[in-house]
Design an enzyme around this catalytic site. Structure first.
Site, PDB file in Angstrom:
ATOM      1  N   ILE A 151      45.377  61.937  51.023  1.00  0.00           N
ATOM      2  CA  ILE A 151      45.526  62.627  49.502  1.00  0.00           C
ATOM      3  C   ILE A 151      45.602  61.309  48.687  1.00  0.00           C
ATOM      4  O   ILE A 151      45.379  61.404  47.392  1.00  0.00           O
ATOM      5  CB  ILE A 151      46.622  63.601  49.305  1.00  0.00           C
ATOM      6  CG1 ILE A 151      46.333  64.273  48.105  1.00  0.00           C
ATOM      7  CG2 ILE A 151      48.109  62.983  49.570  1.00  0.00           C
ATOM      8  CD1 ILE A 151      47.067  65.366  47.797  1.00  0.00           C
ATOM      9  N   LYS A 152      46.261  60.393  49.205  1.00  0.00           N
ATOM     10  CA  LYS A 152      46.428  59.168  48.375  1.00  0.00           C
ATOM     11  C   LYS A 152      45.265  58.428  47.646  1.00  0.00           C
ATOM     12  O   LYS A 152      45.305  57.584  46.705  1.00  0.00           O
ATOM     13  CB  LYS A 152      47.343  58.099  49.007  1.00  0.00           C
ATOM     14  CG  LYS A 152      48.709  58.635  49.524  1.00  0.00           C
ATOM     15  CD  LYS A 152      49.486  58.855  48.241  1.00  0.00           C
ATOM     16  CE  LYS A 152      50.875  59.259  48.752  1.00  0.00           C
ATOM     17  NZ  LYS A 152      51.854  59.544  47.503  1.00  0.00           N
ATOM     18  N   ASP A 153      44.003  58.646  48.236  1.00  0.00           N
ATOM     19  CA  ASP A 153      42.850  58.223  47.832  1.00  0.00           C
ATOM     20  C   ASP A 153      42.804  58.607  46.012  1.00  0.00           C
ATOM     21  O   ASP A 153      42.296  57.958  45.495  1.00  0.00           O
ATOM     22  CB  ASP A 153      41.434  58.760  48.350  1.00  0.00           C
ATOM     23  CG  ASP A 153      41.340  58.185  49.745  1.00  0.00           C
ATOM     24  OD1 ASP A 153      42.292  57.371  49.989  1.00  0.00           O
ATOM     25  OD2 ASP A 153      40.361  58.181  50.166  1.00  0.00           O
TER      26      ASP A 153
END
Length: 330
Positions: free
Chosen positions: A43-45
């Site tokens: 999710i950090k993208d």
């Protein structure tokens, strides 16, 4: 499916999948947002892209510049991929306690990796403070500052929350996830509340973090410990300020690992411990909301990032965690 204009357009618009085991356990409908489908497998993208594009819009970075960040790993991986696509460099500061897979991935992506001993946030040697100092000392560099840069949560307000709302046809009773920077739970919470104020937003907090007590009793107080990477927080970050948290659950590593094991064995999903903690929280939230409720959570990253830890018999035994049957004889 239509073609995409560039590789950065691969970030976001991830699938939302019905989770049968958790749904049966809760007597409700539980859905997981498949953030491991992002190019950097987490999710950090989303936060990485939001932070980079915000810096560009503000004129804070020039061509060939460098993004510097302190991270448990996944934000660094996202930043490295986004930076590569935009012609920037990355310097990533990470605690040496994180998984070997994350370190190897960052080096493979071309990031300069700086490892530091794990330290409390109050210590000047903490990885976040170290990354800030490096950014200050590096020409044409921007400190990503994911914990207090609200471009992080804005990415979830405009992206993740909108996607969940559309994917569930506006029929959602609750959302839960853990907090690291706080960007996801605050951003998704704000985005969903803007659509329907009655959507219940719940924090699923691991032991060792202080937010459960903060939202339950108004005091930042940590109890116990967790081996989960990338989640758990001891302060109210800028991303968490004003987060619309309605209720909170404290989740043990054992309960989170129970769902990691079940989701792999029963549904073919290989996930990290933060995802297991989120799913455990989703089950509790669905039970709290009642039979037939519809709850969404975040499947944060791939389990392939933790082969030397969560999926390693010796490591699990050393941490006092249950070993899946198929690893017991490995």
């Amino acid at each position: 499916m239509a073609t995409l204009p560039n590789t950065l357009a691969l970030i976001g618009n991830t699938p939302l999948v019905f989770l049968k085991g958790p749904s049966d356990a809760a007597g409700a409908e539980i859905y997981g947002k498949c953030e491991f489908a992002n190019p950097g497998a987490s999710i950090k993208d989303r936060a990485a892209l939001g932070i980079v594009e915000d810096a560009e819009a503000r004129g804070q970075i020039a061509a060939g510049g460098t993004f510097v960040e302190g991270t448990a790993g996944n934000t660094g991986i996202g930043l490295a991929l986004v930076a590569n696509a935009k012609g920037y460099k990355t310097i990533i500061v990470m605690p040496e306690t994180q998984s070997r897979e994350k370190m190897d991935t960052l080096r493979a992506l071309g990031a300069e990796l700086v490892l530091v001993p794990a330290a409390p946030y109050s210590n000047p040697a903490h990885f976040v403070h170290t990354s800030r100092r490096i950014a200050e000392e590096t020409p044409n560099a921007v400190w990503a500052n994911q914990f207090d840069n609200i471009a992080n949560r804005k990415a979830h307000i405009t992206g993740t929350a909108e996607e969940i709302w559309a994917q569930m046809d506006g029929r959602i009773d609750g959302f839960t996830c853990a907090a690291g920077t706080g960007g996801t739970i605050a951003g998704v919470g704000m985005g969903l509340k803007a659509k329907d104020e009655t959507v219940c937003i719940a924090l699923s907090d691991p032991y060792g973090a202080a937010l459960y007590n903060y939202y339950a009793h108004g005091e930042l107080k940590a109890e116990g410990s967790s081996v989960a990477e990338g989640i758990g927080q001891g302060r109210i970050t800028a991303n968490l300020e004003g987060a619309p948290i309605d209720t909170q659950f404290r989740i043990s590593d054992a309960d989170g690992m129970g769902w990691v094991t079940r989701l792999l064995a029963e549904e073919g999903l290989c996930l990290g411990l933060s995802s297991g903690i989120n799913v455990a929280g989703a089950v509790l939230l669905a039970r709290h909301l009642g039979p037939g409720s519809r709850v969404a959570t975040i499947l944060c990253d791939t389990g392939f990032r933790y082969l030397s830890t969560l999926y390693n018999r010796g490591w699990l035994e050393a941490k006092g965690l249950a070993v899946p049957p198929w690893l017991a004889s490995a």
